[in-house]
Design an enzyme around this catalytic site. Structure first.
Site, mmCIF file in Angstrom:
data_model
loop_
_atom_site.group_PDB
_atom_site.id
_atom_site.type_symbol
_atom_site.label_atom_id
_atom_site.label_comp_id
_atom_site.label_asym_id
_atom_site.label_seq_id
_atom_site.Cartn_x
_atom_site.Cartn_y
_atom_site.Cartn_z
ATOM 1 N N GLY A 43 1.187 -0.886 -0.038
ATOM 2 C CA GLY A 43 0.148 0.128 -0.108
ATOM 3 C C GLY A 43 0.767 1.196 0.047
ATOM 4 N N ASP A 99 0.214 3.594 3.726
ATOM 5 C CA ASP A 99 -0.615 3.766 3.315
ATOM 6 C C ASP A 99 -1.503 5.004 4.129
ATOM 7 O OD1 ASP A 99 -1.722 1.801 3.832
ATOM 8 O OD2 ASP A 99 -2.688 1.166 1.763
ATOM 9 N N ASP A 102 -6.151 2.090 9.906
ATOM 10 C CA ASP A 102 -7.494 2.068 10.060
ATOM 11 C C ASP A 102 -7.805 1.759 11.219
ATOM 12 O OD1 ASP A 102 -9.757 2.081 9.048
ATOM 13 O OD2 ASP A 102 -9.958 0.373 8.645
ATOM 14 N N PHE A 151 -14.556 3.225 2.114
ATOM 15 C CA PHE A 151 -13.125 2.688 2.043
ATOM 16 C C PHE A 151 -12.628 2.959 0.621
ATOM 17 C CE2 PHE A 151 -10.686 -0.687 0.276
ATOM 18 C CZ PHE A 151 -10.086 -1.605 1.205
ATOM 19 N N VAL A 152 -11.148 3.900 0.499
ATOM 20 C CA VAL A 152 -10.710 4.328 -0.927
ATOM 21 C C VAL A 152 -9.113 3.353 -1.140
ATOM 22 C CG1 VAL A 152 -11.629 6.345 0.416
ATOM 23 C CG2 VAL A 152 -8.750 5.343 0.913
ATOM 24 N N ASP A 158 -4.992 -0.362 -2.413
ATOM 25 C CA ASP A 158 -5.711 -0.810 -3.224
ATOM 26 C C ASP A 158 -7.475 -1.644 -2.690
ATOM 27 O OD1 ASP A 158 -5.382 -2.985 -1.187
ATOM 28 O OD2 ASP A 158 -5.911 -4.636 -2.612
ATOM 29 N N ARG A 164 -4.680 0.453 -7.532
ATOM 30 C CA ARG A 164 -3.368 0.837 -7.137
ATOM 31 C C ARG A 164 -3.015 2.011 -8.066
ATOM 32 N NH1 ARG A 164 -1.883 -1.670 -2.128
ATOM 33 N NH2 ARG A 164 -2.438 -4.320 -2.366
HETATM 34 P P1 IMP Z 1 -5.225 -1.565 9.996
HETATM 35 O O1 IMP Z 1 -4.670 -2.500 10.419
HETATM 36 O O2 IMP Z 1 -6.974 -1.942 10.267
HETATM 37 O O3 IMP Z 1 -5.021 -0.306 10.941
HETATM 38 O O4 IMP Z 1 -5.031 -1.573 8.569
HETATM 39 C C1 IMP Z 1 -4.561 -1.069 8.082
HETATM 40 C C2 IMP Z 1 -4.218 -1.477 6.739
HETATM 41 O O5 IMP Z 1 -5.758 -2.050 5.917
HETATM 42 C C3 IMP Z 1 -3.152 -0.370 5.241
HETATM 43 O O6 IMP Z 1 -1.600 -0.818 5.285
HETATM 44 C C4 IMP Z 1 -3.877 -0.957 4.513
HETATM 45 O O7 IMP Z 1 -3.402 -2.087 3.824
HETATM 46 C C5 IMP Z 1 -5.467 -1.087 4.208
HETATM 47 N N1 IMP Z 1 -6.994 -0.612 4.269
HETATM 48 C C6 IMP Z 1 -7.675 0.466 5.722
HETATM 49 N N2 IMP Z 1 -7.786 1.095 4.746
HETATM 50 C C7 IMP Z 1 -8.152 0.878 4.007
HETATM 51 C C8 IMP Z 1 -9.032 1.871 2.777
HETATM 52 O O8 IMP Z 1 -9.434 2.781 3.017
HETATM 53 N N3 IMP Z 1 -8.188 1.467 1.155
HETATM 54 C C9 IMP Z 1 -7.805 0.401 0.609
HETATM 55 N N4 IMP Z 1 -6.816 -0.226 2.177
HETATM 56 C C10 IMP Z 1 -7.014 -0.039 3.560
HETATM 57 MG MG MG Z 2 -1.468 -2.010 3.886
#
Ligand code: IMP
Ligand code: MG
Length: 182
Positions: A43, A99, A102, A151-152, A158, A164
């Site tokens: 990402g 990237d 979340d 979700f973006v 991606d 991407r």
């Molecule tokens: P986390 O572990 O929940 O913080 O998620 C982090 C990972 O989820 C990021 O590195 C992204 O690859 C993916 N991710 C989270 N939200 C999005 C989104 O809106 N679009 C695409 N990928 C996302």
């Molecule tokens: Mg990621």
């Protein structure tokens, strides 16, 4: 790809301007230090490539892989860290780049893992920050944009390994998200 886009939420000019601002801050904070960037793939790829080319002095760089989503837009409980970094980070100033943060699961685990190797400082830097789904008490030291629930995709992010290569951040049309659970 254009036909799949519902709306652009951050355009190319906004990204460019923020990156220039971020690079200035990073140059100020890391100049003269042994600065090591660890980027979480895939990402962060586009963000990373644009950002490091705005840095006018040598940096050390490595990458790791972390996978969470696949065909879903909802994070699974565990982040798999697939490949470990290979360069020495002991006593180095380490900046982890991703990237988006979340839920915080990925960054939490990566920071915890990297922390075991005794970096001198350890901070995080992300393009996007979504606080509404945060499950861990984690705040990136450097962040370009706060975003909402949608979700973006694009600029490295991606959906199901596609989009991407869009040069901006966008939300897809509803019918494009196959396993949408947001
Ligand atoms: P986390 O572990 O929940 O913080 O998620 C982090 C990972 O989820 C990021 O590195 C992204 O690859 C993916 N991710 C989270 N939200 C999005 C989104 O809106 N679009 C695409 N990928 C996302
Ligand atoms: Mg990621």
């Amino acid at each position: 790809m254009e036909k799949d886009i519902a709306k652009i939420i951050i355009n190319e000019e906004q990204i460019r301007n923020k990156l220039l601002e971020l690079a200035k801050t990073l140059v100020h904070d890391y100049k003269g230090k042994e600065w090591t960037i660890i980027a979480i793939l895939n990402g962060s790829l586009v963000f990373l490539a644009d950002l490091i080319r705005l840095i006018p002095f040598p940096i050390r760089l490595d990458t790791i892989d972390a996978t969470t989503y696949g065909e879903s837009t909802f994070p699974k409980a565990e982040t798999k860290v697939i490949r470990q970094f290979k360069i020495d980070i002991e006593d180095k100033h380490v900046l982890v780049i991703d990237d988006i943060i979340d839920t915080g699961n990925t960054m939490e685990r990566v920071l915890e893992d990297i922390g075991k190797y005794n970096p001198k400082t350890l901070k995080s830097c992300v393009l996007l920050n979504r606080v509404s789904r945060r499950r861990y008490n984690i705040h990136p030291e450097y962040c370009c944009f706060d975003i909402g629930d949608d979700f973006v995709v694009g600029y490295g992010l991606d959906y199901n390994n596609k989009y991407r290569n869009l040069p901006f951040i966008a939300v897809l049309k509803d019918e494009c998200y196959r396993a949408r659970v947001l």
